[in-house]
Motif scaffolding. Structure first.
Motif, PDB file in Angstrom:
ATOM      1  N   PHE A   1       5.532   7.549   7.459  1.00  0.00           N
ATOM      2  CA  PHE A   1       4.013   7.241   7.253  1.00  0.00           C
ATOM      3  C   PHE A   1       3.353   8.488   7.510  1.00  0.00           C
ATOM      4  O   PHE A   1       3.277   9.160   8.425  1.00  0.00           O
ATOM      5  N   THR A   2       2.130   8.796   6.790  1.00  0.00           N
ATOM      6  CA  THR A   2       1.254   9.687   6.960  1.00  0.00           C
ATOM      7  C   THR A   2      -0.152   8.903   6.990  1.00  0.00           C
ATOM      8  O   THR A   2      -0.312   8.052   5.814  1.00  0.00           O
ATOM      9  N   LEU A   3      -0.922   9.015   7.715  1.00  0.00           N
ATOM     10  CA  LEU A   3      -2.370   8.539   7.898  1.00  0.00           C
ATOM     11  C   LEU A   3      -3.497   9.483   7.790  1.00  0.00           C
ATOM     12  O   LEU A   3      -3.619  10.399   8.274  1.00  0.00           O
ATOM     13  N   GLU A   4      -4.236   9.217   6.703  1.00  0.00           N
ATOM     14  CA  GLU A   4      -5.305  10.084   6.491  1.00  0.00           C
ATOM     15  C   GLU A   4      -6.817   9.144   6.263  1.00  0.00           C
ATOM     16  O   GLU A   4      -6.567   8.120   5.610  1.00  0.00           O
ATOM     17  N   GLU A   5      -7.740   9.813   6.827  1.00  0.00           N
ATOM     18  CA  GLU A   5      -9.087   9.337   6.397  1.00  0.00           C
ATOM     19  C   GLU A   5      -9.513   9.962   5.409  1.00  0.00           C
ATOM     20  O   GLU A   5      -9.577  11.305   5.133  1.00  0.00           O
ATOM     21  N   VAL A   6     -10.216   9.114   4.149  1.00  0.00           N
ATOM     22  CA  VAL A   6     -10.688   9.637   3.023  1.00  0.00           C
ATOM     23  C   VAL A   6     -12.023   9.073   2.461  1.00  0.00           C
ATOM     24  O   VAL A   6     -12.602   8.081   3.200  1.00  0.00           O
ATOM     25  N   GLU A   7     -12.420   9.741   1.593  1.00  0.00           N
ATOM     26  CA  GLU A   7     -14.036   9.378   1.193  1.00  0.00           C
ATOM     27  C   GLU A   7     -13.643   8.188   0.201  1.00  0.00           C
ATOM     28  O   GLU A   7     -12.723   7.562   0.237  1.00  0.00           O
ATOM     29  N   CYS A   8     -14.720   7.507  -0.027  1.00  0.00           N
ATOM     30  CA  CYS A   8     -14.937   6.228  -0.920  1.00  0.00           C
ATOM     31  C   CYS A   8     -13.671   6.116  -1.742  1.00  0.00           C
ATOM     32  O   CYS A   8     -13.386   6.837  -2.570  1.00  0.00           O
ATOM     33  N   LEU A   9     -13.136   5.048  -1.705  1.00  0.00           N
ATOM     34  CA  LEU A   9     -11.805   4.644  -2.683  1.00  0.00           C
ATOM     35  C   LEU A   9     -12.171   3.957  -3.894  1.00  0.00           C
ATOM     36  O   LEU A   9     -11.529   3.105  -4.591  1.00  0.00           O
ATOM     37  N   GLY A  10     -13.442   3.489  -3.777  1.00  0.00           N
ATOM     38  CA  GLY A  10     -14.232   2.871  -4.915  1.00  0.00           C
ATOM     39  C   GLY A  10     -13.992   1.318  -4.866  1.00  0.00           C
ATOM     40  O   GLY A  10     -13.969   0.640  -5.788  1.00  0.00           O
ATOM     41  N   ALA A  11     -13.597   0.565  -3.809  1.00  0.00           N
ATOM     42  CA  ALA A  11     -13.538  -0.718  -3.501  1.00  0.00           C
ATOM     43  C   ALA A  11     -14.719  -1.270  -2.304  1.00  0.00           C
ATOM     44  O   ALA A  11     -14.082  -2.128  -1.608  1.00  0.00           O
ATOM     45  N   CYS A  12     -15.873  -1.031  -2.438  1.00  0.00           N
ATOM     46  CA  CYS A  12     -16.748  -1.299  -1.397  1.00  0.00           C
ATOM     47  C   CYS A  12     -16.820  -2.574  -1.139  1.00  0.00           C
ATOM     48  O   CYS A  12     -17.035  -3.056  -0.098  1.00  0.00           O
ATOM     49  N   GLY A  13     -16.845  -3.629  -2.439  1.00  0.00           N
ATOM     50  CA  GLY A  13     -17.183  -4.937  -1.971  1.00  0.00           C
ATOM     51  C   GLY A  13     -15.862  -5.598  -1.383  1.00  0.00           C
ATOM     52  O   GLY A  13     -15.797  -6.778  -1.180  1.00  0.00           O
ATOM     53  N   TYR A  14     -14.733  -4.845  -1.218  1.00  0.00           N
ATOM     54  CA  TYR A  14     -13.628  -5.376  -0.428  1.00  0.00           C
ATOM     55  C   TYR A  14     -13.187  -4.850   0.632  1.00  0.00           C
ATOM     56  O   TYR A  14     -12.102  -4.884   0.908  1.00  0.00           O
ATOM     57  N   ALA A  15     -14.237  -4.062   1.325  1.00  0.00           N
ATOM     58  CA  ALA A  15     -14.033  -3.347   2.812  1.00  0.00           C
ATOM     59  C   ALA A  15     -13.586  -4.386   3.735  1.00  0.00           C
ATOM     60  O   ALA A  15     -13.935  -5.578   3.674  1.00  0.00           O
ATOM     61  N   PRO A  16     -13.031  -3.992   4.907  1.00  0.00           N
ATOM     62  CA  PRO A  16     -12.206  -2.459   4.841  1.00  0.00           C
ATOM     63  C   PRO A  16     -10.943  -2.590   4.149  1.00  0.00           C
ATOM     64  O   PRO A  16     -10.318  -3.557   3.685  1.00  0.00           O
ATOM     65  N   MET A  17     -10.660  -1.273   3.541  1.00  0.00           N
ATOM     66  CA  MET A  17      -9.462  -1.208   2.624  1.00  0.00           C
ATOM     67  C   MET A  17      -8.797  -0.025   2.888  1.00  0.00           C
ATOM     68  O   MET A  17      -9.385   1.140   3.295  1.00  0.00           O
ATOM     69  N   VAL A  18      -7.367   0.128   2.502  1.00  0.00           N
ATOM     70  CA  VAL A  18      -6.760   1.268   2.363  1.00  0.00           C
ATOM     71  C   VAL A  18      -5.998   1.490   1.152  1.00  0.00           C
ATOM     72  O   VAL A  18      -5.676   0.495   0.388  1.00  0.00           O
ATOM     73  N   GLN A  19      -5.471   2.718   0.764  1.00  0.00           N
ATOM     74  CA  GLN A  19      -4.565   2.790  -0.303  1.00  0.00           C
ATOM     75  C   GLN A  19      -3.476   3.361   0.260  1.00  0.00           C
ATOM     76  O   GLN A  19      -3.324   4.273   1.108  1.00  0.00           O
ATOM     77  N   ILE A  20      -2.254   2.699  -0.185  1.00  0.00           N
ATOM     78  CA  ILE A  20      -1.191   3.239   0.396  1.00  0.00           C
ATOM     79  C   ILE A  20      -0.215   3.778  -0.932  1.00  0.00           C
ATOM     80  O   ILE A  20       0.038   2.854  -1.676  1.00  0.00           O
ATOM     81  N   ASN A  21       0.088   4.909  -1.010  1.00  0.00           N
ATOM     82  CA  ASN A  21       0.749   5.313  -2.346  1.00  0.00           C
ATOM     83  C   ASN A  21      -0.316   5.188  -3.415  1.00  0.00           C
ATOM     84  O   ASN A  21      -1.674   5.810  -3.579  1.00  0.00           O
ATOM     85  N   ASP A  22       0.167   4.360  -4.347  1.00  0.00           N
ATOM     86  CA  ASP A  22      -0.629   4.053  -5.645  1.00  0.00           C
ATOM     87  C   ASP A  22      -1.299   2.528  -5.281  1.00  0.00           C
ATOM     88  O   ASP A  22      -1.978   2.011  -6.434  1.00  0.00           O
ATOM     89  N   ASP A  23      -0.992   1.914  -4.240  1.00  0.00           N
ATOM     90  CA  ASP A  23      -1.658   0.375  -4.065  1.00  0.00           C
ATOM     91  C   ASP A  23      -2.742   0.296  -3.199  1.00  0.00           C
ATOM     92  O   ASP A  23      -2.507   0.942  -2.125  1.00  0.00           O
ATOM     93  N   PHE A  24      -3.585  -0.484  -3.611  1.00  0.00           N
ATOM     94  CA  PHE A  24      -4.907  -0.637  -2.880  1.00  0.00           C
ATOM     95  C   PHE A  24      -4.470  -2.056  -2.000  1.00  0.00           C
ATOM     96  O   PHE A  24      -3.955  -2.900  -2.513  1.00  0.00           O
TER      97      PHE A  24
END
Length: 159
Positions: A119-142
């Motif tokens: 596992f690698t954990l990074e904080e990133v800027e907006c992932l474009g799913a603001c209405g579903y917050a909080p959220m993460v992207q793991i590889n290609d999955d939201f």
């Protein structure tokens, strides 16, 4: 490290050269191909892209694009690359609690990789799913509407 596109990537590159006469249009997709093949884009990879695109594309242009976008990993990441959204919508809905929970669960800090490289954990800027917050992207999955319990279920499901 000496880079070279795989046969499939080279075919894709050649098709893109024909489709996009302005080589500046190729920087993003070339970096993406390189990352998909190698897992990250480092200085050697940026040199390779600049050389492959040739004049008028400079290494500085490739470097500028690669370092501007958070979607390009500048160093190796774990098998599961967890990107947690740190912008306002997610923060207001508890992303800081989720981030702390992930750090405690994995025994790492944000920006680190677990010793087993899983596992690698990074904080990133907006992932474009603001209405579903909080959220993460793991590889290609939201993964959306997270709670610490949901995070544990997700992490347990990853092998």
């Amino acid at each position: 490290m000496m880079y070279k596109f795989s046969e499939a990537a080279e075919k894709r590159f050649q098709r893109m050269l024909e489709a996009f006469p302005d080589k500046r249009s190729l920087i993003l997709p070339c970096l993406y191909i390189l990352q998909r093949e190698n897992g990250f884009v480092d200085q050697d990879g940026m040199n390779y892209i600049a050389e492959r695109l040739g004049d008028p594309i400079s290494l500085a242009q490739v470097y500028g694009v690669a370092t501007f976008y958070t979607l390009y990993n500048k160093k190796p990441v774990g098998k599961y690359h967890i990107q947690i959204c740190g912008t306002s919508s997610c923060y207001l809905r508890g992303s800081d609690e989720i981030e702390e929970h992930i750090c405690n669960r994995l025994g790492i800090h944000t920006g680190q990789t677990t010793p087993d490289r899983k596992f690698t954990l990074e904080e990133v800027e907006c992932l474009g799913a603001c209405g579903y917050a909080p959220m993460v992207q793991i590889n290609d999955d939201f993964y959306e509407h997270l709670t610490p319990e949901k995070v544990d279920q997700i992490l347990d499901s990853l092998n």
